[in-house]
Design a protein around this motif. Structure first.
Motif, mmCIF file in Angstrom:
data_model
loop_
_atom_site.group_PDB
_atom_site.id
_atom_site.type_symbol
_atom_site.label_atom_id
_atom_site.label_comp_id
_atom_site.label_asym_id
_atom_site.label_seq_id
_atom_site.Cartn_x
_atom_site.Cartn_y
_atom_site.Cartn_z
ATOM 1 N N UNK A 167 0.833 -1.217 0.000
ATOM 2 C CA UNK A 167 0.000 0.000 0.000
ATOM 3 C C UNK A 167 0.867 1.267 0.000
ATOM 4 N N UNK A 168 2.076 1.157 0.544
ATOM 5 C CA UNK A 168 3.007 2.292 0.544
ATOM 6 C C UNK A 168 3.183 2.849 -0.876
ATOM 7 N N UNK A 169 3.137 1.968 -1.862
ATOM 8 C CA UNK A 169 3.383 2.383 -3.252
ATOM 9 C C UNK A 169 2.111 2.851 -3.972
ATOM 10 N N UNK A 170 0.970 2.667 -3.316
ATOM 11 C CA UNK A 170 -0.305 3.153 -3.888
ATOM 12 C C UNK A 170 -1.265 3.442 -2.722
ATOM 13 N N UNK A 171 -0.987 4.529 -1.980
ATOM 14 C CA UNK A 171 -1.721 4.752 -0.714
ATOM 15 C C UNK A 171 -3.128 5.324 -0.928
ATOM 16 N N UNK A 172 -3.985 4.546 -1.553
ATOM 17 C CA UNK A 172 -5.352 5.003 -1.797
ATOM 18 C C UNK A 172 -6.190 4.829 -0.525
ATOM 19 N N UNK A 173 -7.238 5.642 -0.361
ATOM 20 C CA UNK A 173 -7.964 5.625 0.921
ATOM 21 C C UNK A 173 -8.987 4.506 1.084
ATOM 22 N N UNK A 174 -9.341 3.795 0.008
ATOM 23 C CA UNK A 174 -10.490 2.881 0.138
ATOM 24 C C UNK A 174 -10.109 1.399 0.184
ATOM 25 N N UNK A 175 -8.955 1.094 0.772
ATOM 26 C CA UNK A 175 -8.568 -0.309 0.985
ATOM 27 C C UNK A 175 -7.894 -0.402 2.351
ATOM 28 N N UNK A 176 -8.370 -1.333 3.180
ATOM 29 C CA UNK A 176 -7.893 -1.415 4.566
ATOM 30 C C UNK A 176 -7.805 -2.868 5.006
ATOM 31 N N UNK A 177 -6.720 -3.231 5.663
ATOM 32 C CA UNK A 177 -6.623 -4.574 6.257
ATOM 33 C C UNK A 177 -6.651 -4.430 7.780
ATOM 34 N N UNK A 178 -7.578 -5.122 8.422
ATOM 35 C CA UNK A 178 -7.708 -5.057 9.883
ATOM 36 C C UNK A 178 -7.180 -6.360 10.497
ATOM 37 N N UNK A 179 -6.336 -6.255 11.511
ATOM 38 C CA UNK A 179 -5.723 -7.471 12.098
ATOM 39 C C UNK A 179 -6.654 -8.174 13.085
ATOM 40 N N UNK A 180 -7.801 -8.607 12.600
ATOM 41 C CA UNK A 180 -8.753 -9.295 13.478
ATOM 42 C C UNK A 180 -9.220 -10.584 12.813
ATOM 43 N N UNK A 181 -9.646 -11.525 13.645
ATOM 44 C CA UNK A 181 -10.175 -12.797 13.142
ATOM 45 C C UNK A 181 -11.675 -12.684 12.899
ATOM 46 N N UNK A 182 -12.195 -13.622 12.135
ATOM 47 C CA UNK A 182 -13.624 -13.611 11.799
ATOM 48 C C UNK A 182 -14.486 -13.631 13.059
ATOM 49 N N UNK A 183 -13.976 -14.310 14.102
ATOM 50 C CA UNK A 183 -14.759 -14.442 15.325
ATOM 51 C C UNK A 183 -14.909 -13.110 16.071
#
Ligand code: GEK
Length: 323
Positions: A167-183
Motif C-alpha cells: 500500500x506504501x506504493x499506492x496509498x489510496x484511501x479505500x482499501x484497509x486490512x484489519x488485524x482481526x479474526x472472523x470471530x
C-alpha cells in the motif's frame, strides 16, 4: 510502537452503513496494540518506515497488481526497495509488481482470482469484505473491479506488514486490512459482497463460520466462498488426521454437495458451485521470495493424486450464494 493505520478507516466509516462497527472495533484494535503484537512488530514497522517514497508512473489493478515501472526509479532505489521487501519474507500470496520488482510469491493468487472473478456479481460501487485476506492480493484485484471500498480481516501480522508495504506504493484511501479474526466481527449485516477464500478448512466450527460470514452481508448480498473439497455426495466430509498436506490446522473438507447442504441449513439461497480445480505444483511452489517447502513436498512423491499422508490431493471449489 503505536501505529495509526486504522484511524482513517474509523473516520471513513463513521458516516456509512458500517458506522456501528465503531462500537467494538477501536477497542479491539487498541487491545491488540497493547497485548497482542508479534515479537518482530516494531522491527517490521521500522523497516516499513525506510521504504522510499516514489511516484509510480502507472497503476494497474485490472489484470495484475502493478504499481510503477522500473524507469521511475534508479538502480540504487530499486535495490533498496527489493532488499527491504525481502525482509518481510516468506511472501506467500501474490504476485506483486513494484517499479519492475517482481515479488514472485509461493502462490499464483492471480490464478485463483481468474477462477473466481467471472462468476461473481460485478463489484462496481460495492462495499466488500475479504475474510482471511492474507497479504491482500485479491483485495487489490477487487479494487481493480471498481469496488467502492475493500476491507480485509486477517489476524496474521506478517500479512498485515506485507499489505502495508504494498500500500506504501499506492496509498489510496479505500482499501484497509484489519488485524482481526472472523470471530471478532460483530454482525454488521452491511457488506454487498463477502469473500472468504482458503479459510473454511481452517475453522474448527465450519457451520458457525458460515453464520459469521452470513451476518456480515446485507439482505441480497453475495457470499463468495472458496475452500478445499473432496469428491463425494451430500454425506461426504473428510476430517483428516493430525495433518493434511503437512498443514496442522486443517479440520473439515466437505464435498461440494455436503457444503451446499451446510449453506442451505445456514440460510443461503441461490447456491452455485461455479468452479472446481486441482491445485497444481505450478500454482503453489517455492520461489526466491518463499524458499521453504511447498506443495510438491506435501504430495506423495510417487503419486501426485494423493497428499503425503495418503489423502486426496488438494481440490478447491468456488461457491457463490446470496442471503
Ligand atoms: N480466525 C481467522 N479469521 C480470519 N482469517 C483467519 C483466521 N485464522 C486464520 N486466518 C487467515 O486465513 C488465511 C488462509 S490463506 C488464504 C488467503 C487468501 N484468502 C487466498 O485465498 O489466497 C490459505 C491457507 O493458508 O491455507 C491466512 O491468511 C490466515 O492468516
Amino acid at each position: 510502537m503505536a501505529v495509526t493505520w486504522f484511524n482513517d478507516f474509523y473516520k471513513q466509516i463513521a458516516d456509512s452503513p458500517l458506522s456501528h462497527w465503531l462500537e467494538v472495533l477501536p477497542a479491539q484494535i487498541a487491545l491488540w496494540q497493547k497485548e497482542q503484537l508479534h515479537g518482530d512488530f516494531n522491527k517490521w514497522v521500522k523497516l516499513l518506515g525506510k521504504l522510499p517514497t516514489t511516484t509510480p508512473s502507472s497503476i494497474n489493478l485490472k489484470d495484475k497488481v502493478e504499481f510503477g515501472q522500473l524507469s521511475d526509479i534508479n538502480d540504487y532505489t530499486q535495490r533498496q526497495i527489493s532488499g527491504l521487501l525481502k525482509q518481510f519474507a516468506p511472501w506467500r500470496k501474490g504476485p506483486f509488481h513494484l517499479h519492475g520488482i517482481h515479488i514472485d510469491t509461493e502462490w499464483r493468487s492471480d490464478w485463483k482470482w481468474n477462477r473466481v472473478q467471472p462468476h461473481i456479481q460485478p463489484l462496481k460501487d460495492r462495499l466488500v469484505l475479504d475474510v482471511g485476506c492474507g497479504s491482500g492480493y485479491h483485495m487489490w484485484r477487487m479494487l481493480g473491479e471498481k469496488a467502492k471500498m475493500v476491507v480485509g480481516a486477517d489476524p496474521s501480522q506478517l500479512f498485515l506488514m506485507q499489505f502495508q508495504a504494498i500500500k506504501h506504493f499506492n496509498p489510496v484511501p479505500n482499501i484497509h486490512l484489519l488485524p482481526i479474526g472472523v470471530e471478532q466481527l460483530p454482525a454488521l449485516k452491511a457488506f454487498d459482497t463477502v469473500f472468504s477464500m482458503g479459510v473454511l478448512y481452517h475453522r474448527r466450527s465450519p457451520i458457525d463460520f458460515l453464520y459469521q460470514l452470513k451476518n456480515q452481508l446485507r439482505k441480497g448480498g453475495e457470499l463468495v466462498l472458496e475452500t478445499l473439497v473432496v469428491e463425494g455426495d451430500e454425506h461426504t466430509v473428510l476430517m483428516a488426521g493430525e495433518r493434511y498436506a503437512q498443514m496442522r490446522n486443517v479440520w473439515y473438507l466437505p464435498s461440494t454437495a455436503a457444503l451446499t447442504v451446510w449453506m442451505q441449513r445456514v440460510g443461503f439461497k441461490n447456491i452455485k458451485v461455479v468452479d472446481i480445480a486441482k491445485t497444481t505444483i505450478e500454482e503453489q511452489r517455492a520461489t526466491e521470495w518463499m524458499d521453504s517447502q511447498s506443495l510438491v513436498d506435501f504430495l506423495d512423491p510417487t503419486d501426485h493424486s494423493k497428499t503425503i499422508e495418503g489423502y486426496p490431493a488438494p481440490l478447491r471449489a468456488v461457491i457463490v450464494a446470496e442471503v
